[in-house]
Design a protein around this motif. Structure first.
Motif, mmCIF file in Angstrom:
data_model
loop_
_atom_site.group_PDB
_atom_site.id
_atom_site.type_symbol
_atom_site.label_atom_id
_atom_site.label_comp_id
_atom_site.label_asym_id
_atom_site.label_seq_id
_atom_site.Cartn_x
_atom_site.Cartn_y
_atom_site.Cartn_z
ATOM 1 N N TYR A 22 0.828 -1.190 0.000
ATOM 2 C CA TYR A 22 0.000 0.000 0.000
ATOM 3 C C TYR A 22 0.868 1.249 0.000
ATOM 4 O O TYR A 22 1.888 1.309 0.683
ATOM 5 N N CYS A 23 0.422 2.233 -0.733
ATOM 6 C CA CYS A 23 1.176 3.467 -0.911
ATOM 7 C C CYS A 23 0.286 4.651 -0.514
ATOM 8 O O CYS A 23 -0.857 4.739 -0.972
ATOM 9 N N ASN A 24 0.809 5.531 0.316
ATOM 10 C CA ASN A 24 0.033 6.686 0.752
ATOM 11 C C ASN A 24 0.849 7.969 0.617
ATOM 12 O O ASN A 24 1.973 8.042 1.119
ATOM 13 N N SER A 25 0.263 8.943 -0.049
ATOM 14 C CA SER A 25 0.924 10.220 -0.244
ATOM 15 C C SER A 25 0.329 11.274 0.680
ATOM 16 O O SER A 25 -0.863 11.258 0.961
ATOM 17 N N SER A 26 1.180 12.191 1.106
ATOM 18 C CA SER A 26 0.699 13.279 1.969
ATOM 19 C C SER A 26 -0.040 14.340 1.153
ATOM 20 O O SER A 26 -0.741 15.182 1.713
ATOM 21 N N THR A 27 0.131 14.297 -0.173
ATOM 22 C CA THR A 27 -0.534 15.267 -1.036
ATOM 23 C C THR A 27 -1.252 14.541 -2.178
ATOM 24 O O THR A 27 -0.945 13.392 -2.489
ATOM 25 N N TRP A 34 4.439 2.905 -10.503
ATOM 26 C CA TRP A 34 4.980 1.787 -9.734
ATOM 27 C C TRP A 34 6.232 1.250 -10.420
ATOM 28 O O TRP A 34 6.276 1.151 -11.649
ATOM 29 N N TYR A 35 7.214 0.939 -9.598
ATOM 30 C CA TYR A 35 8.479 0.409 -10.069
ATOM 31 C C TYR A 35 8.835 -0.851 -9.287
ATOM 32 O O TYR A 35 8.471 -1.001 -8.126
ATOM 33 N N LYS A 36 9.603 -1.733 -9.960
ATOM 34 C CA LYS A 36 10.126 -2.913 -9.297
ATOM 35 C C LYS A 36 11.647 -2.871 -9.388
ATOM 36 O O LYS A 36 12.200 -2.596 -10.458
ATOM 37 N N GLN A 37 12.286 -3.141 -8.278
ATOM 38 C CA GLN A 37 13.746 -3.177 -8.254
ATOM 39 C C GLN A 37 14.191 -4.537 -7.731
ATOM 40 O O GLN A 37 13.948 -4.878 -6.577
ATOM 41 N N ARG A 38 14.824 -5.295 -8.604
ATOM 42 C CA ARG A 38 15.365 -6.581 -8.183
ATOM 43 C C ARG A 38 16.609 -6.347 -7.345
ATOM 44 O O ARG A 38 17.274 -5.331 -7.490
ATOM 45 N N ASP A 83 8.953 -12.843 -8.581
ATOM 46 C CA ASP A 83 8.375 -11.603 -8.056
ATOM 47 C C ASP A 83 9.249 -10.963 -6.983
ATOM 48 O O ASP A 83 8.969 -9.846 -6.540
ATOM 49 N N VAL A 84 10.302 -11.651 -6.583
ATOM 50 C CA VAL A 84 11.187 -11.129 -5.536
ATOM 51 C C VAL A 84 11.746 -9.770 -5.933
ATOM 52 O O VAL A 84 12.155 -9.567 -7.075
ATOM 53 N N GLY A 85 11.767 -8.851 -4.972
ATOM 54 C CA GLY A 85 12.309 -7.527 -5.234
ATOM 55 C C GLY A 85 11.653 -6.504 -4.338
ATOM 56 O O GLY A 85 10.839 -6.840 -3.472
ATOM 57 N N THR A 86 12.014 -5.263 -4.563
ATOM 58 C CA THR A 86 11.405 -4.163 -3.812
ATOM 59 C C THR A 86 10.500 -3.383 -4.749
ATOM 60 O O THR A 86 10.907 -3.020 -5.852
ATOM 61 N N TYR A 87 9.303 -3.149 -4.284
ATOM 62 C CA TYR A 87 8.312 -2.436 -5.086
ATOM 63 C C TYR A 87 8.153 -1.020 -4.551
ATOM 64 O O TYR A 87 7.891 -0.808 -3.368
ATOM 65 N N PHE A 88 8.340 -0.073 -5.444
ATOM 66 C CA PHE A 88 8.227 1.329 -5.078
ATOM 67 C C PHE A 88 7.065 1.972 -5.830
ATOM 68 O O PHE A 88 6.892 1.743 -7.018
ATOM 69 N N CYS A 89 6.337 2.807 -5.128
ATOM 70 C CA CYS A 89 5.425 3.702 -5.814
ATOM 71 C C CYS A 89 6.132 5.055 -5.904
ATOM 72 O O CYS A 89 7.071 5.334 -5.147
ATOM 73 N N ALA A 90 5.704 5.873 -6.827
ATOM 74 C CA ALA A 90 6.316 7.196 -6.983
ATOM 75 C C ALA A 90 5.295 8.156 -7.546
ATOM 76 O O ALA A 90 4.502 7.786 -8.427
ATOM 77 N N GLY A 91 5.329 9.367 -7.045
ATOM 78 C CA GLY A 91 4.390 10.360 -7.532
ATOM 79 C C GLY A 91 5.096 11.660 -7.847
ATOM 80 O O GLY A 91 6.107 11.996 -7.209
ATOM 81 N N GLY A 106 9.090 2.013 -0.186
ATOM 82 C CA GLY A 106 9.325 0.692 -0.756
ATOM 83 C C GLY A 106 8.844 -0.452 0.119
ATOM 84 O O GLY A 106 8.798 -0.353 1.345
ATOM 85 N N THR A 107 8.474 -1.537 -0.521
ATOM 86 C CA THR A 107 8.137 -2.784 0.170
ATOM 87 C C THR A 107 8.989 -3.883 -0.429
ATOM 88 O O THR A 107 8.936 -4.128 -1.635
ATOM 89 N N ARG A 108 9.780 -4.514 0.432
ATOM 90 C CA ARG A 108 10.649 -5.593 -0.039
ATOM 91 C C ARG A 108 9.927 -6.924 0.102
ATOM 92 O O ARG A 108 9.513 -7.308 1.203
ATOM 93 N N LEU A 109 9.798 -7.600 -1.016
ATOM 94 C CA LEU A 109 9.106 -8.894 -1.048
ATOM 95 C C LEU A 109 10.105 -10.027 -1.188
ATOM 96 O O LEU A 109 10.939 -10.014 -2.102
ATOM 97 N N THR A 110 10.026 -10.950 -0.271
ATOM 98 C CA THR A 110 10.811 -12.181 -0.400
ATOM 99 C C THR A 110 9.855 -13.358 -0.462
ATOM 100 O O THR A 110 8.793 -13.349 0.158
#
Lengths: 113, 117
Positions: A22-27, A34-38, A83-91, A106-110
């Motif tokens: 889940y991703c929450n922005s203050s604005t 959404w991005y994935k980083q292995r 699917d392993v990696g870190t998932y980032f949202c960005a705005g 980021g959320t790191r998924l193992t």
């Protein structure tokens, strides 16, 4: 300044289980990306959501943009080891024409095979 | 299309030396490029916005005299870490915004891992 938080920070799942970040922005955001980083790699663009309440699917991945355009989620059905990696949202910045992206924490998924 | 390269991919240097990192858009022109830094297990933090033909805009807390940015052409931006110290060791990633595209579309390079001994 703008802050983008993600929960959970870490998630360990058995292969085949579902995963959600889940991703929450203050604005309010004009769009969310959404991005994935292995591990050891660089962020790879997954998708962009623009409309309030928008839902997009990419195979086992479902992306949602909140009605207020301040939150978003990424759900993976039946996770696989790939699917392993870190998932980032960005705005982008809250001002129109502001090109700068603020990345979420980021959320790191193992995956446990 | 929309490929961004970075060179070098890895660099190890001694404390006090300067390191130059190149970011190139290979198949498109980029008026604007962005430089990010990522420490282990952390998110990407924007360091500066690089605009072709003008001075870079630095984020709060980023020393412009230490991190020199030059965007001399529409396909190349360079980041020079001057007098590098061990605390500068990090993963540096650039992104490029295609000229004429939506302001939000950025293409990321593969990153440069800097280790300062």
């Amino acid at each position: 300044g703008q802050q983008v938080m993600q929960i959970p920070q870490y998630q360990h799942v058995q292969e085949g289980e579902d995963f959600t970040t889940y991703c929450n922005s203050s604005t309010t955001l004009s769009n969310i990306q959404w991005y994935k980083q292995r591990p050891g790699g660089h962020p790879v663009f997954l998708i962009q959501l623009v409309k309030s309440g928008e839902v997009k699917k990419q195979k086992r991945l479902t992306f949602q943009f909140g009605e207020a355009k301040k939150n978003s989620s990424l759900h993976i059905t039946a996770t696989q080891t790939t699917d392993v990696g870190t998932y980032f949202c960005a705005g982008p910045g809250s001002n129109f024409g502001n090109e700068k992206l603020t990345f979420g924490t980021g959320t790191r998924l193992t995956i446990i095979p | 299309g929309a490929v961004v390269s970075q060179h070098p991919s890895r660099v190890i240097c001694k404390s006090g030396t300067s390191v130059k990192i190149e970011c190139r858009s290979l198949d498109f022109q980029a008026t604007t490029m962005f430089w990010y830094r990522q420490f282990p297990k952390q998110s990407l933090m924007l360091m500066a916005t690089s605009n072709e033909g003008s001075k870079a805009t630095y984020e709060q807390g980023v020393e412009k005299d230490k991190f020199l940015i030059n965007h001399a052409s529409l396909t190349l931006s360079t980041l020079t870490v001057t007098s590098a110290h061990p605390e500068d060791s990090s993963f540096y990633i650039c992104s490029a915004q295609r000229t004429g595209s939506s302001a939000d579309t950025q293409y990321f390079g593969p990153g440069t891992r800097l280790t300062v001994l």
